[in-house]
Design a protein around this motif. Structure first.
Motif, PDB file in Angstrom:
ATOM      1  N   VAL A 185       0.830  -1.170   0.018  1.00 25.49           N
ATOM      2  CA  VAL A 185      -0.105   0.060   0.043  1.00 25.49           C
ATOM      3  C   VAL A 185       0.783   1.053  -0.015  1.00 25.49           C
ATOM      4  O   VAL A 185       0.610   2.239  -0.647  1.00 25.49           O
ATOM      5  CB  VAL A 185      -0.757   0.039   1.209  1.00 25.49           C
ATOM      6  N   CYS A 186       1.961   1.285   0.978  1.00 30.82           N
ATOM      7  CA  CYS A 186       2.927   2.249   0.980  1.00 30.82           C
ATOM      8  C   CYS A 186       3.629   2.620  -0.217  1.00 30.82           C
ATOM      9  O   CYS A 186       4.036   3.566  -0.274  1.00 30.82           O
ATOM     10  CB  CYS A 186       3.616   2.285   2.343  1.00 30.82           C
ATOM     11  N   THR A 187       3.648   1.878  -1.145  1.00 31.15           N
ATOM     12  CA  THR A 187       4.453   2.063  -2.348  1.00 31.15           C
ATOM     13  C   THR A 187       3.575   2.052  -3.907  1.00 31.15           C
ATOM     14  O   THR A 187       3.953   2.244  -4.982  1.00 31.15           O
ATOM     15  CB  THR A 187       5.583   0.965  -2.505  1.00 31.15           C
ATOM     16  N   PHE A 188       2.333   1.949  -3.396  1.00 29.82           N
ATOM     17  CA  PHE A 188       1.434   1.609  -4.660  1.00 29.82           C
ATOM     18  C   PHE A 188       1.422   3.267  -5.449  1.00 29.82           C
ATOM     19  O   PHE A 188       1.098   4.126  -4.586  1.00 29.82           O
ATOM     20  CB  PHE A 188      -0.027   1.219  -4.382  1.00 29.82           C
ATOM     21  N   SER A 189       1.616   3.460  -6.545  1.00 33.22           N
ATOM     22  CA  SER A 189       1.727   4.533  -7.225  1.00 33.22           C
ATOM     23  C   SER A 189       0.711   4.619  -8.399  1.00 33.22           C
ATOM     24  O   SER A 189       0.688   5.755  -9.218  1.00 33.22           O
ATOM     25  CB  SER A 189       3.032   4.680  -7.711  1.00 33.22           C
ATOM     26  N   GLY A 190      -0.495   3.931  -8.451  1.00 34.73           N
ATOM     27  CA  GLY A 190      -1.301   4.008  -9.523  1.00 34.73           C
ATOM     28  C   GLY A 190      -2.599   4.662  -9.155  1.00 34.73           C
ATOM     29  O   GLY A 190      -2.687   5.467  -8.045  1.00 34.73           O
ATOM     30  N   LEU A 191      -3.415   4.486  -9.934  1.00 35.72           N
ATOM     31  CA  LEU A 191      -4.908   5.257  -9.640  1.00 35.72           C
ATOM     32  C   LEU A 191      -5.882   4.417  -9.450  1.00 35.72           C
ATOM     33  O   LEU A 191      -5.829   3.020  -9.029  1.00 35.72           O
ATOM     34  CB  LEU A 191      -5.258   5.837 -11.221  1.00 35.72           C
ATOM     35  N   GLN A 192      -7.212   4.854  -9.192  1.00 36.71           N
ATOM     36  CA  GLN A 192      -8.280   3.851  -8.668  1.00 36.71           C
ATOM     37  C   GLN A 192      -8.765   2.738  -9.716  1.00 36.71           C
ATOM     38  O   GLN A 192      -9.181   1.697  -9.009  1.00 36.71           O
ATOM     39  CB  GLN A 192      -9.575   4.869  -8.222  1.00 36.71           C
ATOM     40  N   ASN A 193      -8.742   3.072 -10.955  1.00 42.74           N
ATOM     41  CA  ASN A 193      -8.917   2.127 -11.640  1.00 42.74           C
ATOM     42  C   ASN A 193      -8.101   1.182 -12.197  1.00 42.74           C
ATOM     43  O   ASN A 193      -8.254   0.098 -13.024  1.00 42.74           O
ATOM     44  CB  ASN A 193      -9.703   2.671 -13.058  1.00 42.74           C
ATOM     45  N   ASP A 194      -6.880   1.257 -11.509  1.00 41.55           N
ATOM     46  CA  ASP A 194      -5.896   0.091 -11.729  1.00 41.55           C
ATOM     47  C   ASP A 194      -6.418  -1.264 -11.029  1.00 41.55           C
ATOM     48  O   ASP A 194      -6.998  -1.261  -9.948  1.00 41.55           O
ATOM     49  CB  ASP A 194      -4.513   0.518 -11.084  1.00 41.55           C
ATOM     50  N   ARG A 195      -6.062  -2.349 -11.539  1.00 43.86           N
ATOM     51  CA  ARG A 195      -6.208  -3.684 -11.212  1.00 43.86           C
ATOM     52  C   ARG A 195      -5.602  -3.909  -9.811  1.00 43.86           C
ATOM     53  O   ARG A 195      -6.009  -4.366  -8.714  1.00 43.86           O
ATOM     54  CB  ARG A 195      -5.876  -4.685 -12.019  1.00 43.86           C
ATOM     55  N   GLU A 196      -4.124  -3.473  -9.455  1.00 45.21           N
ATOM     56  CA  GLU A 196      -3.784  -3.566  -8.199  1.00 45.21           C
ATOM     57  C   GLU A 196      -4.411  -2.678  -7.068  1.00 45.21           C
ATOM     58  O   GLU A 196      -4.460  -3.171  -6.004  1.00 45.21           O
ATOM     59  CB  GLU A 196      -2.223  -2.946  -8.404  1.00 45.21           C
ATOM     60  N   TYR A 197      -4.895  -1.656  -7.287  1.00 40.15           N
ATOM     61  CA  TYR A 197      -5.544  -0.748  -6.396  1.00 40.15           C
ATOM     62  C   TYR A 197      -6.620  -1.653  -6.034  1.00 40.15           C
ATOM     63  O   TYR A 197      -7.156  -1.827  -4.865  1.00 40.15           O
ATOM     64  CB  TYR A 197      -5.990   0.702  -7.113  1.00 40.15           C
ATOM     65  N   LYS A 198      -7.571  -2.148  -6.883  1.00 38.86           N
ATOM     66  CA  LYS A 198      -8.637  -2.753  -6.648  1.00 38.86           C
ATOM     67  C   LYS A 198      -8.486  -4.049  -5.904  1.00 38.86           C
ATOM     68  O   LYS A 198      -9.212  -4.363  -4.802  1.00 38.86           O
ATOM     69  CB  LYS A 198      -9.544  -3.196  -7.632  1.00 38.86           C
ATOM     70  N   ARG A 199      -7.337  -4.872  -5.959  1.00 39.95           N
ATOM     71  CA  ARG A 199      -6.849  -5.946  -5.250  1.00 39.95           C
ATOM     72  C   ARG A 199      -6.584  -5.253  -3.760  1.00 39.95           C
ATOM     73  O   ARG A 199      -7.013  -6.179  -2.935  1.00 39.95           O
ATOM     74  CB  ARG A 199      -5.616  -6.446  -6.002  1.00 39.95           C
ATOM     75  N   LEU A 200      -5.943  -4.509  -3.835  1.00 43.90           N
ATOM     76  CA  LEU A 200      -5.405  -3.978  -2.456  1.00 43.90           C
ATOM     77  C   LEU A 200      -6.601  -3.565  -1.444  1.00 43.90           C
ATOM     78  O   LEU A 200      -6.727  -3.864  -0.392  1.00 43.90           O
ATOM     79  CB  LEU A 200      -4.454  -2.862  -2.466  1.00 43.90           C
ATOM     80  N   GLU A 201      -7.510  -2.836  -2.247  1.00 40.90           N
ATOM     81  CA  GLU A 201      -8.958  -2.255  -1.493  1.00 40.90           C
ATOM     82  C   GLU A 201      -9.533  -3.559  -1.172  1.00 40.90           C
ATOM     83  O   GLU A 201     -10.285  -3.585  -0.002  1.00 40.90           O
ATOM     84  CB  GLU A 201      -9.483  -1.245  -2.596  1.00 40.90           C
ATOM     85  N   ARG A 202      -9.770  -4.546  -1.977  1.00 38.05           N
ATOM     86  CA  ARG A 202     -10.628  -5.656  -1.682  1.00 38.05           C
ATOM     87  C   ARG A 202      -9.799  -6.507  -0.346  1.00 38.05           C
ATOM     88  O   ARG A 202     -10.534  -7.015   0.511  1.00 38.05           O
ATOM     89  CB  ARG A 202     -10.648  -6.780  -2.853  1.00 38.05           C
ATOM     90  N   GLU A 203      -8.589  -6.529  -0.681  1.00 38.49           N
ATOM     91  CA  GLU A 203      -8.010  -7.507   0.482  1.00 38.49           C
ATOM     92  C   GLU A 203      -8.056  -6.802   2.186  1.00 38.49           C
ATOM     93  O   GLU A 203      -8.446  -7.393   2.930  1.00 38.49           O
ATOM     94  CB  GLU A 203      -6.460  -7.608   0.399  1.00 38.49           C
ATOM     95  N   LEU A 204      -7.884  -5.121   1.968  1.00 34.55           N
ATOM     96  CA  LEU A 204      -8.094  -4.529   3.262  1.00 34.55           C
ATOM     97  C   LEU A 204      -9.576  -4.643   3.864  1.00 34.55           C
ATOM     98  O   LEU A 204      -9.655  -4.536   4.701  1.00 34.55           O
ATOM     99  CB  LEU A 204      -7.390  -2.992   2.961  1.00 34.55           C
ATOM    100  N   THR A 205     -10.339  -4.485   2.844  1.00 33.56           N
ATOM    101  CA  THR A 205     -11.841  -4.491   3.013  1.00 33.56           C
ATOM    102  C   THR A 205     -12.208  -5.757   3.917  1.00 33.56           C
ATOM    103  O   THR A 205     -12.928  -6.044   4.703  1.00 33.56           O
ATOM    104  CB  THR A 205     -12.695  -4.167   1.951  1.00 33.56           C
ATOM    105  N   ARG A 206     -11.559  -6.699   3.393  1.00 30.24           N
ATOM    106  CA  ARG A 206     -11.857  -8.158   3.925  1.00 30.24           C
ATOM    107  C   ARG A 206     -11.243  -8.410   5.321  1.00 30.24           C
ATOM    108  O   ARG A 206     -11.888  -8.810   6.246  1.00 30.24           O
ATOM    109  CB  ARG A 206     -11.239  -9.342   2.941  1.00 30.24           C
ATOM    110  N   LEU A 207     -10.179  -7.830   5.458  1.00 30.76           N
ATOM    111  CA  LEU A 207      -9.356  -7.626   6.709  1.00 30.76           C
ATOM    112  C   LEU A 207     -10.224  -6.861   7.913  1.00 30.76           C
ATOM    113  O   LEU A 207     -10.514  -7.307   8.951  1.00 30.76           O
ATOM    114  CB  LEU A 207      -8.101  -7.244   6.686  1.00 30.76           C
TER     115      LEU A 207
END
Length: 485
Positions: A63-85
């Motif tokens: 998360v601390c090094t993610f440099s993309g935008l909200q529509n990026d696949r990696e953003y959605k993955r991180l958001e999904r994992e954090l929401t699950r936790l």
């Protein structure tokens, strides 16, 4: 508390909620704290919170090094994992125990902090500005390079395209990141790709055959080298498309493999005994190696030392020189304030300019800009000393033109104002900044009101004084624009 969460948002180990509870446990709580440590880790709820903690620890650096935008696949993955936790932490049964409830609350707060940090960086105005500039660059490169090549037409690069790309690079260097790693990383990636495209476009070797007679006496390797050179031209356009995200099918690995195969084929050609053909092959090999060096961008982008220029050796060298410049500037102003003009470190300042000119910028626009600013700081002190010396030597005669005398009076005022500008260390919102800006503008108006009355010497002096005043304004503006590398 027994729970110690690793990987908080800013890279510090979790402190049991001390940052949130305004201080650590009081002395009378320590005995209860030790008792809790004996049985809490064995409680199922606490064990589950430990498991959540481990997952948070693994996601934190991402998360601390993610440099993309909200529509990026990696953003959605991180958001999904954090929401699950977050949901799993909320579902932990604390059985009404205060210590378990506190641990669960802190776990949820850590996850929420990461979620906020992720969203803030992806939607930050600077991140959106970087994306907008990158989008403009993609459009220009697509229209000027990639589309013509795909259509099979000529790919002549216009001067307008080169100038437009350079302007975008300068705008990217001026994007503020506030020291945020994700924003620094995004700006670094955009700059590196755009500079690579600029390098490929401007440094293209002309696709010409060797100036040898195309007869039976022509070396047999020339024809094959010409074919490889034509393939290099196609690879160049493919590389530009890859760097700008305009290639849907090709990949860096695929293009790297093709270029490497070209090198192998060229190396196998027998060009012994013919220096001209050997030099031609060397030229093509250098062209291929120049393209290969740009295919490591994704790997380089993950290296913190790359995009955190504070760790760059050239930046450190520039900062060390700026420290020396700052010391000399302070000494110059101190001596001038006491009316002493014996301290003239111009030779030392000139040596600093020479040193700055030798700093390796590695074609990095941010390092180039840092060096340019350091050079301007040195030049500002030199021009200040030059004007002071000129004013001290000035001996006006009775025949001096009145308009010429008026210009010198303005120069005397500008010298005093420049001393204040050199010592200024505030922001644009400060009253002292606005006062300096207003006074400098008034001096420009005073120069504009000077009537040379046909005197050529006055015309030249007024022109130089106007330029001098404008330079002081530009320097004041540079000191307060909050630029960062």
């Amino acid at each position: 508390m027994a729970v110690r969460w690793l990987c908080s948002l800013f890279g510090k180990p979790f402190d049991g909620g001390k940052r949130m509870d305004n201080g650590g446990p009081q002395p009378h709580q320590q005995q209860q704290h030790a008792t809790q440590q004996q049985y809490q880790p064995q409680h199922p709820a606490m064990m589950r919170l430990y498991e959540i903690q481990r997952e948070v620890a693994s996601l934190g650096p991402q998360v601390c090094t993610f440099s993309g935008l909200q529509n990026d696949r990696e953003y959605k993955r991180l958001e999904r994992e954090l929401t699950r936790l977050l949901l799993e932490a909320d579902q932990v049964d604390t059985e009404g125990r205060a210590e378990l409830q506190g641990a669960r609350k802190r776990a949820a707060q850590e996850v929420e902090s990461l979620l906020r940090y992720l969203e803030e960086n992806a939607t930050h105005p600077s991140r959106l500005a970087i994306e907008e500039l990158s989008r403009d660059a993609r459009r220009m490169v697509d229209e000027g390079v990639v589309a013509p090549q795909r259509a099979g037409g000529p790919t002549e690069i216009s001067d307008e395209l080169v100038d437009a790309l350079q302007e975008l690079i300068l705008k990217l260097t001026q994007v503020k990141t506030g020291g945020r790693v994700p924003l620094r990383k995004a700006r670094y990636r955009a700059l590196t790709r755009l500079c690579a495209v600029q390098d490929v476009i401007e440094g293209r070797t002309k696709q010409q055959t060797l100036s040898l007679p195309l007869s039976g006496d022509t070396h047999e390797a020339v024809h094959r080298i010409n074919q490889v050179m034509a393939q290099v031209g196609v690879a160049r356009s493919q590389l530009v498309a890859l760097l700008m995200g305009l290639s849907g099918r090709d990949s860096c690995a695929h293009l790297s493999r093709i270029l490497t195969e070209m090198l192998v084929e060229l190396d196998a050609l027998d060009v012994s005994g013919n220096a001209a053909v050997r030099n031609y092959r060397k030229q093509v090999v250098e062209e291929i190696n120049g393209l290969l060096k740009h295919l490591d961008l994704e790997v380089e982008g993950d290296d913190t030392r790359r995009y955190d220029l504070a760790q760059n050796n050239s930046i450190r060298e520039i900062e060390a020189l700026r420290g020396h410049v700052s010391h000399l500037r302070g000494e110059v102003l101190r001596h001038c304030g006491m009316g002493e003009f014996s301290f003239r470190p111009k030779a030392e300042l000139q040596s600093l300019l020479t040193h700055l000119d030798q700093v390796d910028t590695a074609k990095n626009p941010c390092i180039r800009e840092a060096r340019r600013r350091a050079v301007l700081e040195v030049q500002a002190i030199i021009t200040f000393l030059d004007l002071r010396e000129a004013l001290a030597r000035r001996q006006p005669g009775p025949a001096e033109h009145p308009s010429h005398r008026a210009v010198w009076l303005v120069l005397g005022s500008l010298s005093d104002l420049q001393a204040q500008v050199l010592g200024f260390d505030g922001k644009r919102a400060d009253k002292s900044y606005m006062m300096l800006e207003e006074l400098l503008t008034k001096q420009l108006l005073a120069l504009d009101a000077v009537d040379p009355q046909g005197d050529e010497g006055t015309k030249m002096a007024r022109k130089q004084a106007v330029k001098f005043a404008q330079n002081i304004l530009s320097y004041l503006d540079m000191k307060t624009d909050e630029w960062e590398y």
